[in-house]
Design an enzyme around this catalytic site. Sequence first.
Site, short mmCIF file in Angstrom:
data_model
loop_
_atom_site.label_atom_id
_atom_site.label_comp_id
_atom_site.label_asym_id
_atom_site.label_seq_id
_atom_site.Cartn_x
_atom_site.Cartn_y
_atom_site.Cartn_z
N ASN A 151 0.08 40.42 -7.49
CA ASN A 151 0.46 40.81 -8.64
C ASN A 151 -0.76 41.74 -8.28
OD1 ASN A 151 -0.79 38.51 -9.58
ND2 ASN A 151 -1.06 39.05 -11.60
N GLU A 249 -5.12 28.08 -10.18
CA GLU A 249 -5.45 29.23 -11.36
C GLU A 249 -3.32 29.26 -11.70
OE1 GLU A 249 -7.36 29.72 -12.88
OE2 GLU A 249 -9.19 27.76 -11.97
N CYS A 283 -2.52 38.03 -14.76
CA CYS A 283 -2.29 37.08 -15.27
C CYS A 283 -3.15 36.97 -16.90
CB CYS A 283 -2.85 35.78 -14.50
SG CYS A 283 -4.43 35.97 -13.81
#
Length: 484
Positions: A151, A249, A283
């Site tokens: 992304n 993460e 995110c």
Amino acid sequence: MTQQFHNFIGGEWVPTSGDTFEVRNPADTDEVVGLFPLATEDEVRAAVAAAEEAQPGWGTTPGPVRGEVLYRAAEIIRRRADELAADLTREEGKTLAESKGEVLRSADILDYFAGEGRRMGGETLPAETRNTLLFTTRMPLGVVAIITPWNFPIAIPTWKIAPALISGNAVVFKPASQSPLTAVHLVEVLAEAGLPKGVINLVIGSGSKVGNVLVTDERVDGVSFTGSYEVGTGIYLQTAKRMIRTQLEMGGKNPLIVAADADLDKAVALVTRGGFGLTGQACTATSRVVVDRAVAREFTDRLTAAARALKVGPGLQQGSQMGPAVSKGQRETDLEYIEIGQNEGARLVAGGSNGAGDGLGKGHFVAPTVFTDVRPDMRIAQEEIFGPVISVIEAGDFEDAMQIADNIGFGLAASICTNDLRKALQFAERIEAGLVKVNQPTTGVPLHAPFGGFKHSSSGTFKEQGKGAVDFYTRIKTVSIEVS
Ligand code: NAP
Ligand code: MG
């Protein structure tokens, strides 16, 4: 002719002996972006071997000299910014403006960590005996594996690779299979900038195959991963066995509270940007809006109008404000959740269709979608969708809003829209999230500020970006020297 791209091992672009796969433009699936290798186990091992061989030379190169390579890489990225941004949009789908911003941010990240080459150091401590020097120094980890999602295909790899390199590590980089072209470009840039052979290696291929070989290879001394919770926790189980340094993460389900006193135009702008920017594929995207009942009606009406007004289209087309989902699978997930939301009894007030307006039939488009009457325990309010789907949840008052916002397994980003100082401070103090905003979108963080989540959003071991990034990629050695 479709262009064929290769792995980068020991300073050479090496054709794979295995199979290849195609990446197609998510805005127009007739367009093949390129053919990419499915790296074999032997190729992954060769990349690790090349990194292991190159690391001692790079690790003992003075920090300021390592920094010069990163400064040059930043310059090359700025020079190639338009081309890199267009290719990023072709493979990932985000709008050209979003891609350009991401590409230029990568150049800034490289500059920031280049400077660390002159700054990072240890401390000098009082010795307990005379004629003694007691100090600490930073040593690289050695060979690090970097595994990234699609992304932010240039920003995330850069914010891992730049601190890894400036700290003296050699890198084996495994990008997401949906965005390998941008990874190829980043590695081209680093090679052109003068990084010695073997210090950066690129292996493209299946996550479970390439990724698994990497994280279990005994020569790998550290793993930095960004991606989903499911994959991240699987990696942690592997790296824990060898107790190597690991940073994960992962996902988010980020709330934005609209307080009763909020400036509603501002609140709508923040939610639109945080929820539909990057097609909701961040995110830190806003996916839950917790709005005070007193202003819920008015806010929802304005948000609905804003969602309907957004122009969905190919990222390369002028005027497009939101690009397609990255893939067929992601689009199906988005549509599936839209159906789940309706079945759960939430009210669909914007979007919900496949978003394929005139001429968009060849892309993975999804319309900007808003649900109201969402209960906090519904699946659309609890699970990460990773698409342009916003759930609006009503709250009785500020305390109720805080409870709803925090009642979630993730803890990456959170925001509140309010001009009430007490609420702003209470929110910042109490919310369980690694990134807290007041009157700003949940997305976005200055590149020199620590970034990382709480709860299931992160392993919580080290922060990315800022000073903490170098902490992850270095080991502290204490040295005591007595001269007689
Ligand atoms: P993903 O499916 O977890 O994949 C991430 C990376 O891991 C890819 O390179 C993938 O390769 C690789 N991988 C897959 N299986 C693996 C395995 N068994 N061992 C080792 N590596 C493996 O995530 P994604 O779909 O690319 O990205 C979306 C997710 O990333 C979302 O959950 C989002 O919230 C999260 N994200 C988090 C942050 C953050 O900073 N917290 C930032 C951005 C995105 P393949 O592509 O080849 O499968
Ligand atoms: Mg995935």
